[in-house]
Design an enzyme around this catalytic site. Sequence first.
Site, PDB file in Angstrom:
ATOM      1  N   ALA A  63      25.984  -3.617 -17.367  1.00  0.00           N
ATOM      2  CA  ALA A  63      26.204  -3.841 -18.637  1.00  0.00           C
ATOM      3  C   ALA A  63      27.068  -5.067 -18.856  1.00  0.00           C
ATOM      4  O   ALA A  63      27.701  -5.380 -17.918  1.00  0.00           O
ATOM      5  CB  ALA A  63      27.180  -2.426 -19.024  1.00  0.00           C
ATOM      6  N   GLY A 108      24.841  -1.018 -14.647  1.00  0.00           N
ATOM      7  CA  GLY A 108      23.531  -0.391 -15.550  1.00  0.00           C
ATOM      8  C   GLY A 108      22.474  -1.109 -15.091  1.00  0.00           C
ATOM      9  O   GLY A 108      21.419  -0.590 -15.481  1.00  0.00           O
ATOM     10  N   GLU A 111      21.041   1.476 -12.706  1.00  0.00           N
ATOM     11  CA  GLU A 111      20.873   2.667 -13.672  1.00  0.00           C
ATOM     12  C   GLU A 111      19.298   2.285 -14.278  1.00  0.00           C
ATOM     13  O   GLU A 111      18.515   3.319 -14.603  1.00  0.00           O
ATOM     14  CB  GLU A 111      21.965   2.733 -14.721  1.00  0.00           C
ATOM     15  N   GLU A 131      31.050   0.431 -11.293  1.00  0.00           N
ATOM     16  CA  GLU A 131      32.056   0.745 -12.401  1.00  0.00           C
ATOM     17  C   GLU A 131      33.376   1.139 -12.038  1.00  0.00           C
ATOM     18  O   GLU A 131      34.332   0.864 -12.655  1.00  0.00           O
ATOM     19  CB  GLU A 131      31.267   1.989 -13.292  1.00  0.00           C
TER      20      GLU A 131
HETATM   21  N1  CAA Z   1      28.597  -8.642 -17.545  1.00  0.00           N
HETATM   22  C1  CAA Z   1      28.876  -9.833 -17.901  1.00  0.00           C
HETATM   23  N2  CAA Z   1      28.553 -11.153 -17.265  1.00  0.00           N
HETATM   24  C2  CAA Z   1      28.192 -11.063 -16.013  1.00  0.00           C
HETATM   25  C3  CAA Z   1      27.964  -9.824 -15.583  1.00  0.00           C
HETATM   26  C4  CAA Z   1      28.227  -8.506 -16.129  1.00  0.00           C
HETATM   27  N3  CAA Z   1      27.918  -7.426 -15.781  1.00  0.00           N
HETATM   28  N4  CAA Z   1      27.770 -10.081 -14.101  1.00  0.00           N
HETATM   29  C5  CAA Z   1      27.448 -11.446 -13.996  1.00  0.00           C
HETATM   30  N5  CAA Z   1      28.062 -11.884 -15.049  1.00  0.00           N
HETATM   31  C6  CAA Z   1      28.191 -13.343 -15.337  1.00  0.00           C
HETATM   32  C7  CAA Z   1      29.479 -13.872 -14.687  1.00  0.00           C
HETATM   33  O1  CAA Z   1      30.692 -13.686 -15.654  1.00  0.00           O
HETATM   34  C8  CAA Z   1      28.915 -15.427 -14.424  1.00  0.00           C
HETATM   35  O2  CAA Z   1      29.246 -15.997 -15.849  1.00  0.00           O
HETATM   36  P1  CAA Z   1      29.889 -17.521 -16.142  1.00  0.00           P
HETATM   37  O3  CAA Z   1      28.980 -18.316 -15.118  1.00  0.00           O
HETATM   38  O4  CAA Z   1      29.960 -17.754 -17.417  1.00  0.00           O
HETATM   39  O5  CAA Z   1      31.234 -17.546 -15.308  1.00  0.00           O
HETATM   40  C9  CAA Z   1      27.503 -15.469 -14.329  1.00  0.00           C
HETATM   41  O6  CAA Z   1      27.075 -14.158 -14.888  1.00  0.00           O
HETATM   42  C10 CAA Z   1      27.240 -15.418 -12.720  1.00  0.00           C
HETATM   43  O7  CAA Z   1      27.797 -14.717 -12.195  1.00  0.00           O
HETATM   44  P2  CAA Z   1      29.014 -14.752 -10.893  1.00  0.00           P
HETATM   45  O8  CAA Z   1      29.413 -16.159 -10.954  1.00  0.00           O
HETATM   46  O9  CAA Z   1      30.047 -13.733 -10.892  1.00  0.00           O
HETATM   47  O10 CAA Z   1      27.638 -14.795  -9.805  1.00  0.00           O
HETATM   48  P3  CAA Z   1      27.985 -14.468  -8.330  1.00  0.00           P
HETATM   49  O11 CAA Z   1      26.750 -14.796  -7.595  1.00  0.00           O
HETATM   50  O12 CAA Z   1      29.101 -15.253  -7.503  1.00  0.00           O
HETATM   51  O13 CAA Z   1      28.481 -12.885  -8.150  1.00  0.00           O
HETATM   52  C11 CAA Z   1      27.916 -10.668  -8.850  1.00  0.00           C
HETATM   53  C12 CAA Z   1      27.280 -11.985  -8.396  1.00  0.00           C
HETATM   54  C13 CAA Z   1      28.314  -9.913  -7.356  1.00  0.00           C
HETATM   55  C14 CAA Z   1      26.822  -9.814  -9.409  1.00  0.00           C
HETATM   56  C15 CAA Z   1      28.963 -10.639  -9.837  1.00  0.00           C
HETATM   57  O14 CAA Z   1      28.572 -11.334 -11.003  1.00  0.00           O
HETATM   58  C16 CAA Z   1      29.432  -9.484 -10.428  1.00  0.00           C
HETATM   59  O15 CAA Z   1      30.097  -8.678  -9.586  1.00  0.00           O
HETATM   60  N6  CAA Z   1      29.058  -9.036 -11.463  1.00  0.00           N
HETATM   61  C17 CAA Z   1      29.592  -7.631 -12.029  1.00  0.00           C
HETATM   62  C18 CAA Z   1      28.919  -6.592 -11.565  1.00  0.00           C
HETATM   63  C19 CAA Z   1      29.438  -5.316 -12.178  1.00  0.00           C
HETATM   64  O16 CAA Z   1      30.546  -4.892 -11.986  1.00  0.00           O
HETATM   65  N7  CAA Z   1      28.441  -4.476 -12.825  1.00  0.00           N
HETATM   66  C20 CAA Z   1      28.833  -3.349 -13.774  1.00  0.00           C
HETATM   67  C21 CAA Z   1      28.996  -3.489 -14.935  1.00  0.00           C
HETATM   68  S1  CAA Z   1      29.733  -2.130 -15.769  1.00  0.00           S
HETATM   69  C22 CAA Z   1      28.629  -1.288 -16.219  1.00  0.00           C
HETATM   70  O17 CAA Z   1      27.208  -1.367 -15.882  1.00  0.00           O
HETATM   71  C23 CAA Z   1      28.811   0.052 -17.083  1.00  0.00           C
HETATM   72  C24 CAA Z   1      27.572   0.976 -17.445  1.00  0.00           C
HETATM   73  O18 CAA Z   1      26.904   1.454 -16.493  1.00  0.00           O
HETATM   74  C25 CAA Z   1      27.309   1.263 -18.677  1.00  0.00           C
END
Ligand code: CAA
Length: 253
Positions: A63, A108, A111, A131
């Site tokens: 998400a 998400g 999911e 999460e």
């Molecule tokens: N939400 C918003 N933006 C996201 C994102 C997310 N879930 N995941 C990645 N992005 C964005 C980053 O902020 C980044 O943006 P900028 O270039 O503007 O800084 C861009 O995408 C590229 O990401 P990274 O630079 O972080 O890429 P990476 O290759 O270094 O890492 C990754 C990849 C390991 C997937 C890392 O992006 C990451 O950990 N992302 C978050 C994963 C996460 O925590 N997901 C769970 C979200 S909560 C959820 O999903 C709740 C639910 O069930 C409702």
Amino acid sequence: MKTIKFEVSNNIATITMNRPEALNALNNDFFSDMELLLSNIREDNEIRILVITGEGKAFVAGADIAEMVSMNKAEAEKFSSRGQDVFLGLEKLNMPVIAAVNGYALGGGCELAMACDIRIASSKAKFGQPEVSLGLIPGFGGTQRLPRLVGLGNALNLLLTADQISADEALRIGLVQKVTEPEQLMDEVYKLAERILSKGPHSVSLIKKVAHIGLELDFAKATRLESREFGSLFGNEGTEGMKAFLEKRKPEW
Ligand code: CAA
């Protein structure tokens, strides 16, 4: 559409999540796009299989954290319910939905993949429910679908640690059905779709329906439902399939 590319060819529709700059993170625009697409797909008799994949290096990285961070309790609950409804809509479509998991399927994203009927993964894909590292719990059905798919122990291991697992590990625990080389992913998925398309169209959609609804019923009720739908195929598609077998010809669905 702002967040999705959509194509239809030979009875197969493909949804490609298309916000690679944010690793296809799921926001309210995505859910608006999906709500519209799902209602169009339900009306379109030409579409018999749906494939879902992502543009770039992610299937979906979760998400959208940037959108969620300013939500209050009520807004977050509404966002969670909206996502759950869209994913339930996928599960209830009267056609198989195949996830072609090209890369990160986190939060998400995992999911969403789990709301599909079959998951085929690139060897580069990574799965996880991160999460808990954000002080959250999954909000789009992950606490419920993951235990149903991989068992409670495997599910809690992923949910409580936020560990990312490889496609091979996802295959081992039953989260995905097949792993392919990245460049072969879409070919494999479309080959699978074609194989399903060659089968009885009503039996395909009834198998999906009975399997999903049956999981929510007790065994006796679920098997009664199976009998009813088994019977519904006689006098039409089932009779044609059986006759074709006996007459050593291809069935004409
Ligand atoms: N939400 C918003 N933006 C996201 C994102 C997310 N879930 N995941 C990645 N992005 C964005 C980053 O902020 C980044 O943006 P900028 O270039 O503007 O800084 C861009 O995408 C590229 O990401 P990274 O630079 O972080 O890429 P990476 O290759 O270094 O890492 C990754 C990849 C390991 C997937 C890392 O992006 C990451 O950990 N992302 C978050 C994963 C996460 O925590 N997901 C769970 C979200 S909560 C959820 O999903 C709740 C639910 O069930 C409702």
